[in-house]
Design a protein around this motif. Sequence first.
Motif, PDB file in Angstrom:
ATOM      1  N   ASP A 164     -23.299  30.875  35.976  1.00  0.00           N
ATOM      2  CA  ASP A 164     -22.762  30.296  34.743  1.00  0.00           C
ATOM      3  C   ASP A 164     -22.147  31.421  33.918  1.00  0.00           C
ATOM      4  O   ASP A 164     -22.811  32.033  33.080  1.00  0.00           O
ATOM      5  CB  ASP A 164     -23.875  29.603  33.954  1.00  0.00           C
ATOM      6  N   PRO A 165     -20.862  31.734  34.130  1.00  0.00           N
ATOM      7  CA  PRO A 165     -20.250  32.867  33.423  1.00  0.00           C
ATOM      8  C   PRO A 165     -20.211  32.685  31.913  1.00  0.00           C
ATOM      9  O   PRO A 165     -20.291  33.663  31.168  1.00  0.00           O
ATOM     10  CB  PRO A 165     -18.846  32.956  34.028  1.00  0.00           C
ATOM     11  N   ASP A 166     -20.091  31.437  31.449  1.00  0.00           N
ATOM     12  CA  ASP A 166     -20.100  31.195  30.007  1.00  0.00           C
ATOM     13  C   ASP A 166     -21.447  31.587  29.415  1.00  0.00           C
ATOM     14  O   ASP A 166     -21.518  32.221  28.358  1.00  0.00           O
ATOM     15  CB  ASP A 166     -19.801  29.724  29.710  1.00  0.00           C
ATOM     16  N   ASN A 167     -22.520  31.213  30.092  1.00  0.00           N
ATOM     17  CA  ASN A 167     -23.855  31.545  29.619  1.00  0.00           C
ATOM     18  C   ASN A 167     -24.060  33.051  29.606  1.00  0.00           C
ATOM     19  O   ASN A 167     -24.585  33.624  28.644  1.00  0.00           O
ATOM     20  CB  ASN A 167     -24.898  30.863  30.506  1.00  0.00           C
ATOM     21  N   ALA A 168     -23.625  33.715  30.675  1.00  0.00           N
ATOM     22  CA  ALA A 168     -23.770  35.165  30.765  1.00  0.00           C
ATOM     23  C   ALA A 168     -23.002  35.861  29.646  1.00  0.00           C
ATOM     24  O   ALA A 168     -23.527  36.780  28.999  1.00  0.00           O
ATOM     25  CB  ALA A 168     -23.287  35.654  32.124  1.00  0.00           C
ATOM     26  N   PHE A 169     -21.776  35.427  29.405  1.00  0.00           N
ATOM     27  CA  PHE A 169     -20.955  36.096  28.402  1.00  0.00           C
ATOM     28  C   PHE A 169     -21.478  35.862  26.993  1.00  0.00           C
ATOM     29  O   PHE A 169     -21.681  36.810  26.220  1.00  0.00           O
ATOM     30  CB  PHE A 169     -19.504  35.629  28.502  1.00  0.00           C
ATOM     31  N   PHE A 170     -21.705  34.603  26.633  1.00  0.00           N
ATOM     32  CA  PHE A 170     -22.037  34.310  25.250  1.00  0.00           C
ATOM     33  C   PHE A 170     -23.473  34.675  24.881  1.00  0.00           C
ATOM     34  O   PHE A 170     -23.752  34.952  23.714  1.00  0.00           O
ATOM     35  CB  PHE A 170     -21.740  32.841  24.947  1.00  0.00           C
ATOM     36  N   SER A 171     -24.379  34.721  25.865  1.00  0.00           N
ATOM     37  CA  SER A 171     -25.739  35.154  25.540  1.00  0.00           C
ATOM     38  C   SER A 171     -25.743  36.601  25.073  1.00  0.00           C
ATOM     39  O   SER A 171     -26.583  37.010  24.261  1.00  0.00           O
ATOM     40  CB  SER A 171     -26.667  34.984  26.752  1.00  0.00           C
ATOM     41  N   TRP A 172     -24.793  37.389  25.564  1.00  0.00           N
ATOM     42  CA  TRP A 172     -24.648  38.796  25.162  1.00  0.00           C
ATOM     43  C   TRP A 172     -23.708  38.940  23.966  1.00  0.00           C
ATOM     44  O   TRP A 172     -24.068  39.527  22.953  1.00  0.00           O
ATOM     45  CB  TRP A 172     -24.114  39.591  26.355  1.00  0.00           C
ATOM     46  N   ASN A 173     -22.509  38.389  24.065  1.00  0.00           N
ATOM     47  CA  ASN A 173     -21.478  38.637  23.071  1.00  0.00           C
ATOM     48  C   ASN A 173     -21.843  38.065  21.702  1.00  0.00           C
ATOM     49  O   ASN A 173     -21.659  38.737  20.674  1.00  0.00           O
ATOM     50  CB  ASN A 173     -20.152  38.055  23.572  1.00  0.00           C
ATOM     51  N   LEU A 174     -22.359  36.849  21.656  1.00  0.00           N
ATOM     52  CA  LEU A 174     -22.702  36.238  20.373  1.00  0.00           C
ATOM     53  C   LEU A 174     -23.811  37.008  19.670  1.00  0.00           C
ATOM     54  O   LEU A 174     -23.789  37.172  18.448  1.00  0.00           O
ATOM     55  CB  LEU A 174     -23.121  34.779  20.570  1.00  0.00           C
ATOM     56  N   ALA A 175     -24.786  37.485  20.451  1.00  0.00           N
ATOM     57  CA  ALA A 175     -25.897  38.226  19.851  1.00  0.00           C
ATOM     58  C   ALA A 175     -25.396  39.492  19.163  1.00  0.00           C
ATOM     59  O   ALA A 175     -25.743  39.779  18.011  1.00  0.00           O
ATOM     60  CB  ALA A 175     -26.935  38.559  20.914  1.00  0.00           C
ATOM     61  N   TRP A 176     -24.565  40.261  19.867  1.00  0.00           N
ATOM     62  CA  TRP A 176     -24.097  41.536  19.321  1.00  0.00           C
ATOM     63  C   TRP A 176     -23.182  41.341  18.118  1.00  0.00           C
ATOM     64  O   TRP A 176     -23.066  42.237  17.261  1.00  0.00           O
ATOM     65  CB  TRP A 176     -23.376  42.336  20.395  1.00  0.00           C
TER      66      TRP A 176
END
Length: 258
Positions: A164-176
């Motif tokens: 799930d690339p969306d999950n991988a990206f946003f779990s990191w990017n949104l947090a930072w």
Amino acid sequence: MAFVKAGGSRLEYEWVGVGPAEGPTVVMLHEGLGSVAMWRDFPSRVAKTTGLRVLVYSRRGYGRSDPVTDLPCPVDYMHREAQEVLPDLFRALDVRRPILLGHSDGASVALIYAGSDLDPRPESIIVMAPHVNIEPSNILSIAKVRVLWEETDLRGRLARYHDDPDNAFFSWNLAWLMPEFRNWNIEEFLPKIRGPITVIQGLEDEYGSPQQPETIKRMASGPVNTILLSGCGHSAHRDSPEQTLAAIADHVKLAATA
């Protein structure tokens, strides 16, 4: 590919190389968008270079592991990985003598774990492009990655490595990119680390400056060896693999005699 239940999630993991359970194990902790597959052949090269068995796994939200269900991740997601998931993973896979090898977020996880008085105690630590506090370049570079996500085929490239690339990206990017993340800091863990540390930092790292290894060297209680690589960006294992492998091999040899 294999799976293990740790920290309440089903996590993808892989053993590379051979070695007895009672011997040292290099545990590789990936970056914010990493996974088992994204290490490519580097784990096998580490195993060959050090003569030790290597454990790689994908954190929740990455690779083939369970997705993150609540976004964004909390500001302390690296603390939770270090203090809750890693001890559970080590028990489940019978890792008794970990040597932590972390990159970026994974480097921060390694430092938190080592400074938290958890068992099994790490024999030593190798960190590539670690973060111990927030620099303006951190946030600016991560904001630029968000633009790449919107305007390029970054999602398609990540889809080769993550279910799930969306999950991988946003779990990191949104947090930072949360305003609360500007105050993120793990310096409090450094004085509690007494084992040997090797810090590998690219001088062209767009996510952090030599201030990060300088802080580790100043605050850690154990010996710290800092290696600064010219012409190297955020990913030393990809930009300068031979120098990085040599540093890892030297670290393992010296730590074994410490």
